[in-house]
Design an enzyme around this catalytic site. Sequence first.
Site, PDB file in Angstrom:
ATOM      1  N   HIS A 176      -8.982  -2.219   4.274  1.00  0.00           N
ATOM      2  CA  HIS A 176      -9.488  -1.078   3.509  1.00  0.00           C
ATOM      3  C   HIS A 176     -10.860  -1.398   2.963  1.00  0.00           C
ATOM      4  O   HIS A 176     -11.164  -2.548   2.629  1.00  0.00           O
ATOM      5  CB  HIS A 176      -8.532  -0.720   2.355  1.00  0.00           C
ATOM      6  CG  HIS A 176      -8.223  -1.867   1.451  1.00  0.00           C
ATOM      7  ND1 HIS A 176      -7.297  -2.842   1.766  1.00  0.00           N
ATOM      8  CD2 HIS A 176      -8.734  -2.213   0.249  1.00  0.00           C
ATOM      9  CE1 HIS A 176      -7.235  -3.727   0.789  1.00  0.00           C
ATOM     10  NE2 HIS A 176      -8.122  -3.373  -0.142  1.00  0.00           N
ATOM     11  N   HIS A 203      -2.141   0.152  11.259  1.00  0.00           N
ATOM     12  CA  HIS A 203      -2.034  -1.048  10.437  1.00  0.00           C
ATOM     13  C   HIS A 203      -2.780  -2.224  11.062  1.00  0.00           C
ATOM     14  O   HIS A 203      -2.472  -2.668  12.160  1.00  0.00           O
ATOM     15  CB  HIS A 203      -0.571  -1.442  10.228  1.00  0.00           C
ATOM     16  CG  HIS A 203      -0.437  -2.620   9.318  1.00  0.00           C
ATOM     17  ND1 HIS A 203      -0.449  -2.505   7.950  1.00  0.00           N
ATOM     18  CD2 HIS A 203      -0.351  -3.938   9.586  1.00  0.00           C
ATOM     19  CE1 HIS A 203      -0.358  -3.700   7.408  1.00  0.00           C
ATOM     20  NE2 HIS A 203      -0.290  -4.592   8.380  1.00  0.00           N
TER      21      HIS A 203
HETATM   22  P1  AMP Z   1      -7.800  -5.381  -2.543  1.00  0.00           P
HETATM   23  O1  AMP Z   1      -7.877  -6.323  -3.687  1.00  0.00           O
HETATM   24  O2  AMP Z   1      -9.130  -5.252  -1.841  1.00  0.00           O
HETATM   25  O3  AMP Z   1      -6.671  -5.687  -1.595  1.00  0.00           O
HETATM   26  O4  AMP Z   1      -7.550  -3.951  -3.172  1.00  0.00           O
HETATM   27  C1  AMP Z   1      -6.344  -3.269  -3.093  1.00  0.00           C
HETATM   28  C2  AMP Z   1      -6.547  -2.027  -3.912  1.00  0.00           C
HETATM   29  O5  AMP Z   1      -5.490  -1.140  -3.622  1.00  0.00           O
HETATM   30  C3  AMP Z   1      -6.553  -2.244  -5.418  1.00  0.00           C
HETATM   31  O6  AMP Z   1      -7.785  -1.789  -5.964  1.00  0.00           O
HETATM   32  C4  AMP Z   1      -5.361  -1.409  -5.901  1.00  0.00           C
HETATM   33  O7  AMP Z   1      -5.596  -0.789  -7.147  1.00  0.00           O
HETATM   34  C5  AMP Z   1      -5.201  -0.407  -4.780  1.00  0.00           C
HETATM   35  N1  AMP Z   1      -3.874   0.141  -4.626  1.00  0.00           N
HETATM   36  C6  AMP Z   1      -2.697  -0.533  -4.554  1.00  0.00           C
HETATM   37  N2  AMP Z   1      -1.656   0.304  -4.392  1.00  0.00           N
HETATM   38  C7  AMP Z   1      -2.191   1.555  -4.329  1.00  0.00           C
HETATM   39  C8  AMP Z   1      -1.653   2.857  -4.181  1.00  0.00           C
HETATM   40  N3  AMP Z   1      -0.316   3.055  -4.053  1.00  0.00           N
HETATM   41  N4  AMP Z   1      -2.492   3.910  -4.162  1.00  0.00           N
HETATM   42  C9  AMP Z   1      -3.823   3.724  -4.317  1.00  0.00           C
HETATM   43  N5  AMP Z   1      -4.397   2.521  -4.457  1.00  0.00           N
HETATM   44  C10 AMP Z   1      -3.606   1.449  -4.492  1.00  0.00           C
END
Ligand code: AMP
Length: 114
Positions: free
Chosen positions: A102, A48
Amino acid sequence: MSDDNCVFCKIVGGELEAEILRDEDGVLAFRDINGRAPVHVLVIPKEHVSSLAGIGKVPDGVTKRIFEVAQDVAESEGIAKSGYAFRINNGPDAGQEVFHLHAHVMGGERVRMP
Ligand code: AMP
């Protein structure tokens, strides 16, 4: 270390399901639950770290693997030649929603900023 309240740590720990494409030492790649392109995959360090502010805590080998896994996934998803975005949203003005570092890998159609 993992964070009990972090959704991506839960995926790493197997408490939450995801469509995992790569699972290796230090790095995980899984499909975005709300894909905004024909291919939309997230590549994360398993440890993390909330954002790029913590990049210093990520081992160099893991950081490098994030880039390599992104390219591997793009190849296996068939978008390496057509091209793809490799994008990190960092902090509020970039719209970061999940505070576990990420990289988005997005392609399969023309992907533009923002
Ligand atoms: P960000 O705006 O860069 O923080 O993107 C976070 C991303 O995580 C978004 O595109 C969400 O759709 C994705 N996300 C959130 N929860 C999950 C999950 N449980 N599994 C897969 N993707 C997720």
